[in-house]
Enzyme design. Structure first.
Site, PDB file in Angstrom:
ATOM      1  N   ASP A   1       1.391  -1.429   0.428  1.00  0.00           N
ATOM      2  CA  ASP A   1      -0.119   0.036  -0.261  1.00  0.00           C
ATOM      3  C   ASP A   1       0.751   1.263   0.450  1.00  0.00           C
ATOM      4  OD1 ASP A   1      -1.839   2.122   0.468  1.00  0.00           O
ATOM      5  OD2 ASP A   1      -3.215   0.745   2.246  1.00  0.00           O
ATOM      6  N   HIS A   2       0.999   1.962  -1.289  1.00  0.00           N
ATOM      7  CA  HIS A   2       2.240   2.908  -1.161  1.00  0.00           C
ATOM      8  C   HIS A   2       1.820   3.955  -0.498  1.00  0.00           C
ATOM      9  CE1 HIS A   2       4.850   5.034  -2.898  1.00  0.00           C
ATOM     10  NE2 HIS A   2       4.781   4.412  -3.989  1.00  0.00           N
ATOM     11  N   ARG A   3       0.426   4.188  -0.267  1.00  0.00           N
ATOM     12  CA  ARG A   3       0.194   5.576   1.378  1.00  0.00           C
ATOM     13  C   ARG A   3       1.319   4.738   2.997  1.00  0.00           C
ATOM     14  NH1 ARG A   3      -6.092   4.573   1.701  1.00  0.00           N
ATOM     15  NH2 ARG A   3      -5.967   2.064   1.885  1.00  0.00           N
TER      16      ARG A   3
END
Length: 450
Positions: A422-424
């Site tokens: 998850d790039h967040r």
């Protein structure tokens, strides 16, 4: 007292009653099992919390009811006895048909006008608000907005205050938002706009899909609760989580030898069999847990306006079931031996297939593993299971030629693993660091035993 369909997990919206243990008219006491329910994840008995008589069953076995729906009514024994003695000569009434979940007002008991007793709140069932909200039904200027218009506007980022309503009394309706979309997205073709608007309004209906095929070319299979939940959650996950993927090849010759030696040296249990039989997946679970401890920035979850970083590595492991899958969680896996993980995983898998897991067995977790190697799948990418920030996809082991230090050629066993991130929560460098730590533990498995 009303008996309600309980909430068995944050994402469970309904349950199917598979069996009633009591019949209408039977005496019940606290702790007596009333009925058995089956959700998309578990199957369990629901006990009574009060003493009385089961006066009415409103949802029969085999029917589905939403969380919070009244499925039965328990009255006190005195009230039931007085009603029976009031009309001793009356002919026995025919057994009423099971009422639907949303019963007509006439079927509900009407309290006396002078009855001012406060309604008791049941502490066993919490009140829940809707999961999604597309804004108020009336703007600050007093203009009303239909639910479809609010949903379309939220999906496309359209400011409703800039639109003029064409509905009754100036109400903003769906076609007004569609017009706003056309003005905001002039570069899209008419077909693309129509397709996207249709997708936002609703999924393709069964009739629309069936119209593409000959009537005798398919068999219809109705969705059960598990498949519906999987479809909804994974659609939301792939649409809302910015995924990126990292793949590595792991040499596992040492791991295979260690596993074989551990299984050969396993002690006997009281029945004369081996106390445990380790799988490669058991080692992978522990390796991922230790890697998350080594890279704490990856041992985290997205929580809307913040990131949660966990003290322990709770690893979810996907278990295939008939018609779906579930992800039970090994808690604090970094503190457990491989043999302990193996025995716990066997227990969780067995209870998952029997639908006997409790919500605490599958909720939460900081990462997950999906292993399709036993099916011969060489490599794949998995969809992150919210709220996790990572999921590890494990393929099948393979033999591959490699160059030896002296320039010769030898064969080694390799495993392809793909980490979905998850790039967040974590960036590429953190994800790569986590994958490198996992690879180090698997290629030097003795480090997992200390």
């Amino acid at each position: 007292m009303d008996v309600l369909m309980p909430q068995l997990g944050e994402t469970v919206a309904e349950g199917k009653i598979t069996k009633w243990f009591k019949s209408a008219g039977e005496q019940v006491r606290p702790g007596d099992n009333l009925f058995e329910i089956e959700t998309d994840k578990v199957s369990m008995e629901v006990p009574s919390t009060t003493t009385g008589v089961l006066a009415e069953i409103r949802v029969p076995a085999g029917d589905v009811a939403p969380v919070g729906a009244i499925v039965a009514v328990i009255s006190d024994g005195a009230g039931a006895q007085s009603r029976q003695s009031a009309a001793p000569a009356a002919a026995p009434a025919a057994k009423p048909a099971a009422a639907p979940i949303a019963a007509a007002p006439a079927a509900q008991p009407v309290p006396a006008v002078h009855d001012t007793r406060p309604i008791k709140l049941d502490p066993f069932f919490e009140v829940r608000t809707p999961e999604r909200n597309y804004g108020p039904a009336r703007l600050s200027g007093g203009v009303a907005v239909t639910p479809l218009a609010r949903r379309l506007a939220a999906g496309w980022g359209i400011d409703l205050s800039t639109l003029s309503g064409s509905g009754p009394h100036g109400r903003i309706v769906g076609r007004d938002v569609e017009q706003g979309i056309r003005l905001a997205q002039p570069s899209l073709t008419a077909l693309a706009r129509a397709t996207m608007i249709t997708a936002l309004q609703s999924d393709a209906t069964a009739a629309q899909v069936k119209a593409l095929y000959a009537p005798d070319s398919y068999e219809e299979v109705r969705l059960d609760a598990m498949r519906s939940t999987i479809a909804a959650r994974l659609t939301q996950a792939i649409q809302t989580i910015p995924h990126f993927y990292l793949t590595a090849d792991v040499e596992i010759d040492r791991l295979i030898r260690l596993r074989e030696e551990a299984n050969l040296g396993a002690p006997q249990d009281k029945d004369g069999g081996t106390a445990f039989k380790l799988s490669l997946n058991d080692f992978i679970i522990r390796a991922l847990a230790l890697a998350l401890q080594r890279v704490p920035a990856a041992n985290a979850a997205w929580a809307g306006d913040r990131i949660l970083r966990f003290k322990h590595a709770d690893i979810g492991v996907a278990v295939a079931l008939e018609g779906g899958l579930i992800t039970p969680v090994i808690r604090s896996a970094e503190t457990k031996s491989v043999s302990a993980i193996s025995m716990e995983m066997k227990d969780l898998s067995a209870r998952a297939r029997d639908k006997k897991l409790k919500p605490s067995d599958y909720q939460g977790g900081s990462a997950a593993i999906s292993n399709l190697g036993m099916y011969g799948v060489r490599e794949f990418s998995a969809i992150i299971n919210p709220p996790h920030a990572t999921i590890l996809a494990v393929g099948a082991a393979r033999r591959q030629a490699v160059e030896k230090p002296d320039g010769g050629v030898a064969f080694a066993s390799f495993l392809a693993v793909t980490l979905s991130c998850d790039h967040r929560v974590l960036d590429g460098a953190v994800g790569a660091e986590l994958l490198a730590a996992l690879k180090a533990f698997l290629e030097m498995p003795v480090t997992m035993l200390v």
